[in-house]
Design an enzyme around this catalytic site. Structure first.
Site, PDB file in Angstrom:
ATOM      1  N   GLY A 140       0.802  -1.218   0.000  1.00 47.06           N
ATOM      2  CA  GLY A 140       0.000   0.000   0.000  1.00 47.06           C
ATOM      3  C   GLY A 140       0.830   1.260   0.000  1.00 47.06           C
ATOM      4  N   GLY A 162       4.649   1.020  -0.736  1.00 45.19           N
ATOM      5  CA  GLY A 162       5.953   0.813  -1.352  1.00 45.19           C
ATOM      6  C   GLY A 162       6.000  -0.508  -2.097  1.00 45.19           C
ATOM      7  N   LYS A 171      12.263  -3.790   1.371  1.00 42.95           N
ATOM      8  CA  LYS A 171      11.045  -2.974   1.277  1.00 42.95           C
ATOM      9  C   LYS A 171      11.480  -1.532   1.033  1.00 42.95           C
ATOM     10  CE  LYS A 171       7.561  -4.023   3.981  1.00 42.95           C
ATOM     11  NZ  LYS A 171       6.711  -4.270   5.175  1.00 42.95           N
ATOM     12  N   ASP A 231      -2.547  -4.978  13.381  1.00 42.31           N
ATOM     13  CA  ASP A 231      -2.950  -5.296  12.006  1.00 42.31           C
ATOM     14  C   ASP A 231      -2.655  -6.765  11.675  1.00 42.31           C
ATOM     15  OD1 ASP A 231      -4.074  -4.786   9.548  1.00 42.31           O
ATOM     16  OD2 ASP A 231      -2.231  -4.011   8.652  1.00 42.31           O
TER      17      ASP A 231
END
Length: 555
Positions: free
Chosen positions: A49, A51, A74, A180
């Site tokens: 969302g 990278g 990342k 999350d």
């Protein structure tokens, strides 16, 4: 002088407002100035969302196959924030010595906390990027969940639950919450010996446990992935008990295939209300709707309801619940993870197939017997009855069976004996004759024209009703009807239409007002006049009389 050129490969903005990095070519070398390491970029693994994720390796090695890229990098533009949060979380909490100490204390054979290898900044084509180097993992649980028909065996669900409990206990002990947890953020191990270990990744929403009083924060409300967001996170306050609640929602989805509120994900407040209602009486809500949810998960969700916002969960108690269920299934936490659908679903499907096959065989045997006896059969669609000359017979074709009688040769015989009475049928033919229209008679001499009658001459009219069917209309009130002379006693008044003018006399009487009392009251009103001074306009030739009369102005 030429204007400033546009940067090549400038990052584009994503739908969530974050800038996406420009594609970085394979072989690009990034430098870790702190650890003094160099990493070589490999093929892209996926886009998140905020990278992109690339496979990577040490710059010193030169792998030829993709399997020789043991790391992931990342990358996100410096303007974005999630990777900044995740980078600092790994720096503080992913120390190899701390992880090894926790594994030894809890006597774990494997642990689902990711390994951290480096971070830094990299500039590519004039754009500055932030990067993070981690260990590379295999497939995520969400992909495996969809591949296996959105259903996991109960033993696998509780094995995953135990592994995630270990990670949550570790990060909660470090003073953080994940906030999350979901299948897309749980990856399977790729190295040899880690194939049955799941790793919790993506700490972009990780936050410190708040020491302040529990108070809703509207700015952070509904953070996370909406279908799994805890009730506390819906209020904007992530908690440790909230992490356990999120894990419980994931386990419930893996067991039943779909959460009760998944159809309302575009309305966060509705989802929040549905979760509140669901968790208010967990046992009754689950047992009424679902029959294959183990009691261990219900007790786990009930235990979450007993926790206060700042309470530290009893992880040992939760592990005992999960371990006891695995023992009842003949499994343990170290057993091989099996993601294929449960045996119940397969057995039910096989029984359904065998039942259909038996029905087809019975039907084929019956048709053969009727052929030998010389009886005729015909094909019918499902839900309709077959009609034959002798005995009505209903036949349904099986999927793998060829029809005995072709549709073209089958005769459609209509049933004539629909009546249940034993009396013989009598056919009566009715001959329809067309009547010739008669000519309209001529008008009579003294025929009354009803269309032009006045409202006075019509009988039985309400005295308050006004008729507008004629040009001559009379307002009927207290006035007496007009008297007709002897010469004009005919009802027909159509001749009056051609008179030159008509006068209708009428008086309007205003009703007298009734006084409530005889007292007289005098009211004085003071009116102030506004005095406005206007400047006299100068004389102009436009205001002359000659212009008014349409003549030219004087010279």
């Amino acid at each position: 002088m030429a204007g400033k050129g546009k940067k090549v490969g400038a990052p584009k903005k994503n739908t969530n407002g974050y800038k996406m990095p420009a594609p970085i070519p394979i072989g690009e070398v990034i430098h870790d100035t702190i650890a003094k390491k160099k990493w070589r970029i490999g093929p892209s693994i996926g886009v998140g969302g905020f990278g992109e994720i690339y496979s990577a390796c040490n710059h010193e090695g030169s792998p030829k196959k993709e399997s020789n890229f043991p790391f992931v990098v990342k990358i996100e533009p410096h303007e974005n924030g999630p990777l900044f949060v995740e980078k600092h979380f790994y720096i503080r909490n992913a120390n190899k010595e701390d992880i090894a100490k926790f594994i030894k204390t809890k006597k774990l054979s494997s642990f689902g906390m990711p390994s951290y290898f480096g971070n830094g900044s990299h500039e590519y084509k004039g754009e500055k990027y932030r990067y993070l180097v981690l260990e590379r993992y295999g497939k995520d649980i969400w992909s495996l969940f969809k591949e296996n028909g959105r259903l996991f065996p109960p033993a696998t669900v509780f094995q995953l639950g135990l592994q995630m409990l270990d990670v949550l206990e570790y990060i909660h002990g470090r003073g953080y919450v994940h906030a999350d947890i979901k299948g897309a953020n749980i990856l399977m191990g790729l190295r040899k010996g880690t194939e049955n270990q799941a790793y919790l990744v993506d700490f972009g929403l990780a936050t410190r446990v708040s020491d302040k009083e529990f108070k809703p924060d509207p700015k952070s409300a509904h953070n996370g992935t909406i279908e799994y967001t805890s009730r506390d996170a819906h209020l904007g306050v992530p908690t440790m008990r909230g992490d356990l609640e999120i894990l419980g929602y994931n386990m419930l989805q893996w067991l039943i295939g779909e959460l009760p509120w998944e159809k309302n994900l575009k309305q966060p407040k509705t989802v929040q209300d549905m979760k509140e209602s669901f968790m208010k009486n967990v046992r009754s809500n689950i047992t009424k709707q679902y029959s294959n949810v183990p009691d261990a998960l219900i007790k786990f969700l009930e235990y979450i309801n007993t926790l206060k916002p700042k309470d530290v969960p009893d992880y040992t108690k939760c592990r005992i619940l999960f371990d006891n269920f695995l023992k009842s299934e003949g499994k343990s936490r170290t057993s091989k993870l099996d993601f294929s659908p449960g045996k119940r679903g397969k057995a039910a499907k096989q029984n359904h197939d065998t039942d259909n096959k038996d029905n087809c065989e019975d039907d084929s045997k019956e048709t053969k017997k009727r052929k030998e006896n010389g009886e005729t059969t015909k094909l019918v669609k499902r839900g309709r009855k077959a009609k034959t000359n002798e005995t009505p017979l209903e036949i349904e074709n099986c999927e793998n069976e060829e029809p005995d009688v072709s549709v073209e040769s089958a005769k459609i015989v209509k049933s004539k004996n629909k009546r249940k009475s034993s009396e013989p049928l009598v056919v009566v033919k009715v001959k329809k004759t067309k009547l010739t229209p008669k000519a309209t008679p001529p008008a009579k001499k003294n025929h009354a024209n009803i269309a032009t009658q006045t409202s006075v001459e019509r009988p039985k009219r309400s005295p308050r009703q006004v008729s507008f069917d004629s040009p001559i209309c009379e307002i009927i009130g207290d006035k007496k009807p007009l008297k007709l002379s002897k010469e004009n006693e005919s009802v027909n008044s159509s001749g009056d239409i051609f008179d030159d003018s008509f006068t209708i006399e009428g008086e309007k009487v205003k009703p007298k007002k009734r006084l409530l009392s005889d007292e007289k009251v005098t009211v004085k009103r003071i009116v102030k006049k506004k005095v406005t001074t206007t400047k006299p306009k100068g004389k102009s030739w436009k205001n002359c009389a000659t212009i008014v009369n349409g003549r030219s102005p004087p010279k």
